[in-house]
Design an enzyme around this catalytic site. Structure first.
Site: not given
Ligand code: SAH
Length: 395
Positions: A228, A339, A250-251, A279, A299
């Protein structure tokens, strides 16, 4: 003499406000016809049922939180001067905390500006107005920001779900100045490209700044999986700190593309690769390949968007902790965060423990933390401490 409307609290309902809490709920005020008829976001005087004055608040007769206090004194308007004073105080704190102008400048109630979020990206300010009260004062706020910062641009990222409950439209506009394309920030010494117009939230998650530094301190010579990853804040700072190799997962394809641009800005592109897609699937795949990492960062976005999601969200955090822990090499590190406003610190820690135990891993907690200090918490709104994070070493 002020002409502000008066909102009177029901008998014995003023103690919490007097003690320091910044809100009055709709079932605590005399919601008579006059109160109900006030436009959402009207500035009002508050008084106890015995006539005692309680201060000045932004009022919305249609929401559960009916009044949000802006001053314990009688003020006559939320004008540019008043807002400038609040912004100056918020700015002075950030200038004490940081030596570069990239941070959350205003974090709502904790900075005395209910419903208001402002992130500062150097000479570009990104504003979210989440309540009718502050939305009514948008022009005065923009004028105050203009006067204080003379910014290149002020972007309104008013595309938050909170606006719907307040009866506000969603919009993303460049309200002042001009902005074409992405901008650049520096965080903990690394450079990042940020899209404040099209990126998630205001474009960057400043709240993890200190946690990214904590992870980077462990990273020299290690392999890192940043799940993520969004803009790659954790993974790229780890790479800059000397990680042997970083996988950003990330997705969102646009997020990964931008993260790779940032990797290039820091000359670590050769050490960074990406895994696009869900993820949890990435975790399954890496596990079946027998991969292990010196550091795994997880995260995710908020799994509990509302109270009713809490049980399913706790299950998801447990599953994430289990799958992520399995990929941590012996004596490696796991950083995991939530979060979700609705998930409490202890419940999150319990979910993480549950995941560890199912992964048959144990170890030690090195750090239990939250958001960085440019996201201050109002002492009477402990629930606004939404970010919970744990850093562990696993045996
Ligand atoms: N860790 C990041 C913030 C994460 S925000 C930082 O330090 O800035 C959450 C992220 O998860 C987003 O980029 C979103 O695109 C991604 N996301 C949401 N659902 C997801 C999934 N099922 N698999 C992978 N990524 C995902």
């Amino acid at each position: 003499m002020s002409s502000l409307p008066m909102i009177t609290l029901l008998p014995d309902r003023h103690a919490r406000l007097r003690a320091g809490h910044p809100w009055v709920y709709s079932n605590e005020v005399q919601m008579d016809a006059a109160a109900k008829a006030l436009p959402a976001g009207t500035l009002v005087r508050l008084s106890a049922s015995n006539g005692q004055r309680l201060g000045t608040a932004l009022f919305n007769p249609h929401t559960l939180v009916a009044a949000r206090i802006v001053s314990r004194d009688d003020i006559d308007s939320l004008d540019t001067d008043f807002l400038t004073a609040r912004l100056r105080r918020a700015l002075a704190l950030r200038e004490t905390l940081f030596d570069a102008p990239y941070y959350r400048l205003v974090h709502a109630e904790a900075d005395g500006l209910p419903g208001t979020v402002i992130d500062r990206y150097g000479d570009v300010l990104v504003v979210q107005l989440n309540t009718a009260g502050i939305a009514q004062h948008q022009d005065a706020l923009l004028n105050a920001l203009d006067g204080l910062f003379a910014p290149r641009a002020i972007v309104l990222r008013n595309d938050t779900p909170a606006r719907g409950t307040e009866g506000l439209e969603e919009e993303v506009i460049v309200a002042r100045g001009a902005l074409a394309g992405p901008i650049e920030i520096i965080e903990n010494g690394s450079r990042f490209q940020v899209d404040v117009l099209g990126g998630q939230k205001t474009g960057w998650f400043f709240d993890q700044r200190d946690n990214r530094a904590a992870v980077a301190r462990l990273a020299r010579g290690k392999t890192v999986l940043d799940l993520f990853c969004y803009g790659g804040g954790f993974g790229i700072q780890a790479a800059v700190a000397g990680a042997a190799g970083v996988v950003l997962a990330d997705s969102s394809k646009p997020a990964l593309d931008r993260a790779m641009i940032s990797a290039g800005l820091n000359d670590v592109g050769a050490n960074v690769s990406t895994a696009a897609g869900d993820a949890f699937r990435t975790l399954d795949r890496l596990e079946s390949l027998g991969e292990r990492f010196g550091i795994v960062v997880a995260d995710p976005p908020a799994f509990a968007k509302s109270r009713k999601d809490v049980p399913a969200a706790l299950q998801a955090y447990r599953k994430l902790a289990r799958q992520a822990a399995k990929l941590v090499a012996p004596d490696g590190f796991l950083f995991i965060a939530s979060c979700s406003h609705n998930i409490e610190t202890e419940a999150f820690a319990d979910a993480v423990r549950g995941g560890l135990s199912r992964a048959e891993r144990n170890g030690r907690i090195l750090l239990s933390s939250g958001a960085a200090s440019d996201h201050p918490v109002h002492p009477f709104l402990p629930e606004s401490a939404y970010l919970k994070a744990m850093l562990l070493q696993l045996d």
